[in-house]
Design a protein around this motif. Sequence first.
Motif, PDB file in Angstrom:
ATOM      1  N   LEU A 153       1.003  -1.092   0.102  1.00  5.48           N
ATOM      2  CA  LEU A 153      -0.044  -0.016  -0.011  1.00  5.48           C
ATOM      3  C   LEU A 153       0.871   1.190   0.012  1.00  5.48           C
ATOM      4  O   LEU A 153       1.821   1.453   0.912  1.00  5.48           O
ATOM      5  CB  LEU A 153      -0.898  -0.037   1.210  1.00  5.48           C
ATOM      6  CG  LEU A 153      -1.987   1.240   1.669  1.00  5.48           C
ATOM      7  CD1 LEU A 153      -2.890   1.309   0.267  1.00  5.48           C
ATOM      8  CD2 LEU A 153      -2.570   1.216   2.867  1.00  5.48           C
ATOM      9  N   VAL A 154       0.704   2.154  -0.940  1.00  7.17           N
ATOM     10  CA  VAL A 154       1.516   3.227  -0.904  1.00  7.17           C
ATOM     11  C   VAL A 154       0.794   4.583  -1.352  1.00  7.17           C
ATOM     12  O   VAL A 154      -0.104   4.688  -2.223  1.00  7.17           O
ATOM     13  CB  VAL A 154       2.448   3.139  -2.283  1.00  7.17           C
ATOM     14  CG1 VAL A 154       3.182   4.709  -2.218  1.00  7.17           C
ATOM     15  CG2 VAL A 154       3.373   2.113  -2.192  1.00  7.17           C
ATOM     16  N   TYR A 155       0.610   5.313  -0.321  1.00  5.75           N
ATOM     17  CA  TYR A 155      -0.104   6.840  -0.596  1.00  5.75           C
ATOM     18  C   TYR A 155       0.554   8.024  -0.234  1.00  5.75           C
ATOM     19  O   TYR A 155       1.732   7.747   0.620  1.00  5.75           O
ATOM     20  CB  TYR A 155      -1.438   6.698   0.026  1.00  5.75           C
ATOM     21  CG  TYR A 155      -1.400   6.266   1.405  1.00  5.75           C
ATOM     22  CD1 TYR A 155      -1.415   7.223   2.522  1.00  5.75           C
ATOM     23  CD2 TYR A 155      -1.612   4.952   2.061  1.00  5.75           C
ATOM     24  CE1 TYR A 155      -1.209   6.799   3.946  1.00  5.75           C
ATOM     25  CE2 TYR A 155      -1.572   4.796   3.467  1.00  5.75           C
ATOM     26  CZ  TYR A 155      -1.417   5.669   4.419  1.00  5.75           C
ATOM     27  OH  TYR A 155      -1.611   5.559   5.875  1.00  5.75           O
ATOM     28  N   ASP A 156       0.016   8.974  -0.828  1.00  3.86           N
ATOM     29  CA  ASP A 156       0.569  10.332  -0.420  1.00  3.86           C
ATOM     30  C   ASP A 156      -0.390  10.965   0.877  1.00  3.86           C
ATOM     31  O   ASP A 156      -1.533  10.919   0.342  1.00  3.86           O
ATOM     32  CB  ASP A 156       0.625  11.240  -1.456  1.00  3.86           C
ATOM     33  CG  ASP A 156       0.831  12.841  -1.112  1.00  3.86           C
ATOM     34  OD1 ASP A 156       0.178  13.474  -0.364  1.00  3.86           O
ATOM     35  OD2 ASP A 156       2.008  13.125  -1.455  1.00  3.86           O
ATOM     36  N   TRP A 157       0.327  11.275   1.971  1.00  4.00           N
ATOM     37  CA  TRP A 157      -0.645  11.801   2.931  1.00  4.00           C
ATOM     38  C   TRP A 157      -0.178  13.217   3.253  1.00  4.00           C
ATOM     39  O   TRP A 157       0.788  13.522   4.028  1.00  4.00           O
ATOM     40  CB  TRP A 157      -0.343  10.871   4.245  1.00  4.00           C
ATOM     41  CG  TRP A 157      -1.161  11.402   5.391  1.00  4.00           C
ATOM     42  CD1 TRP A 157      -2.229  11.987   5.670  1.00  4.00           C
ATOM     43  CD2 TRP A 157      -0.455  11.121   6.983  1.00  4.00           C
ATOM     44  NE1 TRP A 157      -2.741  12.346   6.922  1.00  4.00           N
ATOM     45  CE2 TRP A 157      -1.403  11.771   7.784  1.00  4.00           C
ATOM     46  CE3 TRP A 157       0.535  10.429   7.226  1.00  4.00           C
ATOM     47  CZ2 TRP A 157      -1.129  11.598   9.108  1.00  4.00           C
ATOM     48  CZ3 TRP A 157       0.715  10.397   8.572  1.00  4.00           C
ATOM     49  CH2 TRP A 157      -0.238  10.889   9.543  1.00  4.00           C
ATOM     50  N   GLY A 158      -0.960  14.138   2.680  1.00  4.11           N
ATOM     51  CA  GLY A 158      -0.426  15.666   2.724  1.00  4.11           C
ATOM     52  C   GLY A 158       0.858  15.979   2.620  1.00  4.11           C
ATOM     53  O   GLY A 158       1.541  16.714   3.057  1.00  4.11           O
ATOM     54  N   GLY A 159       1.718  15.426   1.604  1.00  2.00           N
ATOM     55  CA  GLY A 159       3.038  15.570   1.355  1.00  2.00           C
ATOM     56  C   GLY A 159       3.942  14.460   1.635  1.00  2.00           C
ATOM     57  O   GLY A 159       5.003  14.379   1.248  1.00  2.00           O
ATOM     58  N   ASP A 160       3.695  13.707   2.738  1.00  6.04           N
ATOM     59  CA  ASP A 160       4.315  12.729   3.148  1.00  6.04           C
ATOM     60  C   ASP A 160       4.159  11.420   2.335  1.00  6.04           C
ATOM     61  O   ASP A 160       2.959  10.906   2.069  1.00  6.04           O
ATOM     62  CB  ASP A 160       4.128  12.124   4.552  1.00  6.04           C
ATOM     63  CG  ASP A 160       4.610  13.227   5.413  1.00  6.04           C
ATOM     64  OD1 ASP A 160       5.227  14.311   5.044  1.00  6.04           O
ATOM     65  OD2 ASP A 160       4.700  13.091   6.652  1.00  6.04           O
ATOM     66  N   LEU A 161       5.145  10.516   1.879  1.00  6.97           N
ATOM     67  CA  LEU A 161       4.766   9.309   1.035  1.00  6.97           C
ATOM     68  C   LEU A 161       4.957   8.174   2.038  1.00  6.97           C
ATOM     69  O   LEU A 161       5.885   7.961   2.783  1.00  6.97           O
ATOM     70  CB  LEU A 161       6.172   9.349   0.152  1.00  6.97           C
ATOM     71  CG  LEU A 161       5.828   8.304  -0.782  1.00  6.97           C
ATOM     72  CD1 LEU A 161       4.525   8.136  -1.578  1.00  6.97           C
ATOM     73  CD2 LEU A 161       6.828   7.723  -1.553  1.00  6.97           C
TER      74      LEU A 161
END
Length: 178
Positions: free
Chosen positions: A94-102
Amino acid sequence: MERSDYKPGALADVAAERGKGDEWTLVFIRDFRHPREKVWGALVEPGQLREWAPFVPDRDLGGVGPAAFTMLGGEGEPETTPGEVLEALPPALLVYDWGGDLMRWELEPTGEGTRLTLRHTVRDRTWVPMVAAGWHICLDVADLLLDGRPIGPIVADEAKDFGWEELRDGYAERLDLS
């Protein structure tokens, strides 16, 4: 277990990797006694995330596309941060961008359990031990949830009442970032 009885476990296996410019990636490894599918559910299902993570997403994170993350804890109106699920390969990645954090969550089977490797990329190395301390507590709470003994999320300033500062200092020393 009562929430008030929670104490953080031993420091996890961690590393800090330098990226481009000021970026750094925390590599945080945690073993669970549960199969990958069960751990995957805790990473993607909003109802489970609400029980251990610092945020609740507006949707299941098991598929690619935009998502919004509402922070738990804190004072005043809850803050919602935009993000995007970039990769979702159940129950392994699972890979996601969370407010600019990877955020990169890798799940590997280990017999009857699962090894979780979290790679959290931040914009400044001073954040790495703080992020490690936060994820340490969150993943302890996730483990209790997976064991069927939920105690609810321990996030924001409340984490300081449960050893966050000691964990931060321990990780700073372990990562040679103090």
